[in-house]
Design an enzyme around this catalytic site. Structure first.
Site, PDB file in Angstrom:
ATOM      1  N   HIS A  54       3.140   2.454   0.024  1.00  0.00           N
ATOM      2  CA  HIS A  54       1.978   2.294  -0.855  1.00  0.00           C
ATOM      3  C   HIS A  54       1.719   0.821  -1.147  1.00  0.00           C
ATOM      4  CE1 HIS A  54       2.069   6.627  -2.591  1.00  0.00           C
ATOM      5  NE2 HIS A  54       1.228   6.529  -1.603  1.00  0.00           N
ATOM      6  N   ARG A  66      -9.884   9.704   4.221  1.00  0.00           N
ATOM      7  CA  ARG A  66      -8.797  10.541   3.716  1.00  0.00           C
ATOM      8  C   ARG A  66      -9.332  11.409   2.583  1.00  0.00           C
ATOM      9  NH1 ARG A  66      -6.619   5.190   3.612  1.00  0.00           N
ATOM     10  NH2 ARG A  66      -5.063   4.797   5.239  1.00  0.00           N
ATOM     11  N   ARG A  70     -11.011  13.175   7.998  1.00  0.00           N
ATOM     12  CA  ARG A  70      -9.796  13.965   8.202  1.00  0.00           C
ATOM     13  C   ARG A  70      -9.776  15.067   7.155  1.00  0.00           C
ATOM     14  NH1 ARG A  70      -4.187  10.983   7.433  1.00  0.00           N
ATOM     15  NH2 ARG A  70      -4.759  11.156   5.232  1.00  0.00           N
ATOM     16  N   GLU A 114      -0.260  12.604  15.880  1.00  0.00           N
ATOM     17  CA  GLU A 114       0.774  12.113  14.968  1.00  0.00           C
ATOM     18  C   GLU A 114       2.145  12.671  15.329  1.00  0.00           C
ATOM     19  OE1 GLU A 114      -1.214  12.066  10.700  1.00  0.00           O
ATOM     20  OE2 GLU A 114      -1.783  13.857  11.827  1.00  0.00           O
ATOM     21  N   ASN A 157       1.190   5.667  11.943  1.00  0.00           N
ATOM     22  CA  ASN A 157       2.228   5.693  10.903  1.00  0.00           C
ATOM     23  C   ASN A 157       3.121   6.917  11.072  1.00  0.00           C
ATOM     24  OD1 ASN A 157       0.661   3.576  10.005  1.00  0.00           O
ATOM     25  ND2 ASN A 157      -0.160   4.653   8.244  1.00  0.00           N
ATOM     26  N   ASP A 158       2.501   8.099  11.095  1.00  0.00           N
ATOM     27  CA  ASP A 158       3.289   9.319  11.259  1.00  0.00           C
ATOM     28  C   ASP A 158       3.826   9.448  12.677  1.00  0.00           C
ATOM     29  OD1 ASP A 158       3.696  10.801   8.886  1.00  0.00           O
ATOM     30  OD2 ASP A 158       1.581  11.312   8.821  1.00  0.00           O
ATOM     31  N   ARG A 207       8.707   6.553   6.869  1.00  0.00           N
ATOM     32  CA  ARG A 207       7.807   5.416   6.725  1.00  0.00           C
ATOM     33  C   ARG A 207       7.963   4.708   5.387  1.00  0.00           C
ATOM     34  NH1 ARG A 207       1.968   8.368   6.538  1.00  0.00           N
ATOM     35  NH2 ARG A 207       1.306   6.368   5.723  1.00  0.00           N
ATOM     36  N   CYS A 266      -6.207   4.995  14.011  1.00  0.00           N
ATOM     37  CA  CYS A 266      -6.562   4.859  12.595  1.00  0.00           C
ATOM     38  C   CYS A 266      -5.333   4.590  11.737  1.00  0.00           C
ATOM     39  CB  CYS A 266      -7.277   6.107  12.080  1.00  0.00           C
ATOM     40  SG  CYS A 266      -6.275   7.599  12.097  1.00  0.00           S
TER      41      CYS A 266
END
Length: 556
Positions: free
Chosen positions: A186, A288, A325, A415, A438-439, A449, A486
């Site tokens: 975050h 998101r 998404r 992902e 990321n995932d 992560r 993304c």
């Protein structure tokens, strides 16, 4: 004497200034007993402190706006968790003070999170921050947080909670360095949104003495302690040159020989749109929508509320591309009405599309709301599903979109490694792919992560991850379809060139990164990007891949 430290650079820019440390955490309250007749009063104190802290977090979020607002609202929900409050009151009923009851209840919940798999363990820092704020209020001591200073400084912390990061004043906080965290935590995401240079996962950062002068390079992750005059001049010159290049670079994303690479923005809601428009985003590559659902974990938002939120974003990009998404719930974003409460490892359980297929009415309402929000607008709407594992998943999502009457392109997020390996099969059902790096890194390397100890495996320069990107892009090209990125990988200007060379057709990132990526792409031809991509994939580590690509692009 000048020394060099290296962490993980997560937000571009250079900062030079004196060190200031984050306020210390609240001390453990004494374990003293209270008479039974005081229990009700202490329970009342605890409830009042919880509500006050939750209100403060929401107020901070309203001031910060954008993605920070959603993060802080989720943290306020954590403070008000009814099961946690019940445990606090139970402990007080058997003799604990309010502050000790809060401390011990949060400690028990913390242990549950820490042992519930690495994905949920990443929420521990947020939980600790909530606990510290409640206990500080009960003890009547200052809240832990950003230090008071009239002069600009570089902030040093073990980790930064969202409540602190969200309200950093960029005119005073030149940059920040943390011992923990990772490139997709975050704090890292919010730092990029603020445009504050930041380095995370730097062991020993807390040992830097107050007032020490440091130079922080948020691109390379380097920290120069007591930098020489020459080093300062070198970094300031580089920063000035970078700023000039940013100002000179405008228009759509493209390589120097005219190969178009649309640069899109990642947004969490209408509050993020102004920054995206100002940065020259050509659309939205990742909208998101889960933050809309996190406002109330007990029930899904109404169709009307969803329509209003979606239309506000769609209207901001007339004739632009907006990729939405659908709800990605589960793992670190549990929802009472949607996700199981007893999964042994939520990150590997029922999350994303799996949750929606188990609750088709939630998916149907969201798709219907998107269809209504787009009515009469010239926007190019695209809708994608998170956590697609195979062709069966992709078909189920595409069928749901058609049944809802959605006039849009349907896509799948890549992902999970299986989706990259079988991308061509998935593309028989959907019209585009979007790589959530990321995932994808998390599942490829079994590396959470949010955990700083495994941050090297979360580095998007890892050659194995680049291989999966290449497989996906090659499959899309073979099918005549698009494949974007993304994830946070797209925000690294050098890596953006490599991704372009791998065949990625669009890049989406936090708005603050768009000018950096645009300016860097414009320096190189597509052929140079392709050579850099090949060099990076031939390396054996993330560091080697980065250096190999840099060497190609610099002509070495």
């Amino acid at each position: 004497m000048e020394t060099t430290l290296r962490g993980v650079g997560v937000s571009h820019g250079v900062a030079i200034g004196e060190v200031r440390h984050m306020g210390t955490a609240v001390l453990e309250p004494p374990a003293k007993s209270i008479p039974a007749e005081e229990a009700e009063r202490e329970q009342g104190r605890a409830r009042q402190a919880v509500e006050a802290v939750a209100a403060d977090l929401i107020a901070r979020g309203n001031l910060a706006g954008g993605e920070a607002q959603h993060v802080l609202e989720a943290q306020a929900m954590m403070a008000q968790d009814p099961e946690l409050m019940s445990d606090v009151e139970r402990r007080i009923a058997v003799g604990s003070t309010a502050e000790r009851g809060v401390y011990d209840a949060f400690a028990a919940y913390r242990a549950l999170l820490a042992n519930a798999g690495e994905y949920l363990a990443g929420r521990v820092a947020d939980l600790d921050d909530v606990r510290n704020r409640i206990v500080a209020r009960l003890l009547g001591v200052p809240m832990p947080g950003v230090p008071d200073s009239d002069e600009p400084y570089v902030l040093i912390a073990r980790d930064l909670a969202p409540a602190d990061t969200a309200l950093l004043d960029p005119t005073l906080v030149l940059g920040f360095v943390t011992e923990e965290g990772g490139p997709t935590s975050h704090s890292a995401i919010l730092a990029r949104a603020l445009g504050v240079p930041a380095v995370v996962a730097l062991p020993g950062a807390g040992e830097l003495a107050e007032g020490t002068v440091v130079a922080v390079d948020g691109s390379t992750g380097e920290i120069f302690v007591n930098p020489s005059a020459e080093k300062r001049e070198e970094m300031e010159s580089a920063a000035a040159a970078r700023k000039a290049a940013l100002s000179a670079s405008t228009g759509p994303g493209a390589t120097s020989d005219g190969h178009k690479v649309p640069l899109l923005a990642n947004v969490g809601g209408p509050g993020d749109v102004p920054a995206a428009v100002e940065a020259g985003a050509e659309g939205v590559g990742l909208f998101r929508t889960e933050f809309l659902f996190l406002d109330d974990s007990k029930q899904a938002p109404s169709e009307e509320k969803q329509v209003a939120a979606y239309r506000a974003v769609l209207e901001a990009f007339p004739e632009g591309r907006v990729v939405v998404r659908v709800l990605d719930a589960g793992a670190d974003k549990p929802l009472d009405f949607l996700t199981p409460a007893d999964e042994p490892n939520p990150a590997l359980g029922v999350r994303g599309l799996r949750s929606l297929l188990d609750h088709p009415e939630v998916l149907r309402t969201q798709l219907t709301a998107l269809a209504k929000a787009a009515e009469g607008l010239p926007v190019y709407l695209e809708v994608m599903a998170p956590m697609v594992a195979d062709r069966t998943d992709a078909k189920a999502f595409a069928d749901a979109c058609r049944e809802a009457g959605l006039r849009a392109k349907f896509g799948a997020m890549v992902e999970i490694p299986s989706a990259a390996l079988r991308a061509r099969s998935i593309l028989q059902e959907v019209e585009f792919l979007s790589l959530g790096t990321n995932d994808l890194a998390q599942y490829t390397f079994a590396a959470d992560r949010q955990v700083g100890a495994v941050s090297r495996l979360q580095d998007p320069w890892q050659p194995a991850l680049l291989d999966l990107v290449a497989l996906s892009a090659e499959a899309a090209r073979a099918e005549g379809k698009s494949c974007g990125v993304c994830g946070e990988a797209a925000s690294d200007p050098l890596l953006a060139c490599v991704l372009t060379g791998l065949g990625v057709t669009s890049l989406s990132m936090g708005a603050a990164s768009i000018p950096y990526v645009r300016a860097t792409l414009a320096k190189y031809t597509l052929a140079q990007c392709e050579r850099a991509a090949n060099a990076a994939r031939s390396a054996d580590s993330a560091d080697e891949a980065r250096k190999a690509a840099q060497a190609v692009l610099s002509g070495e």
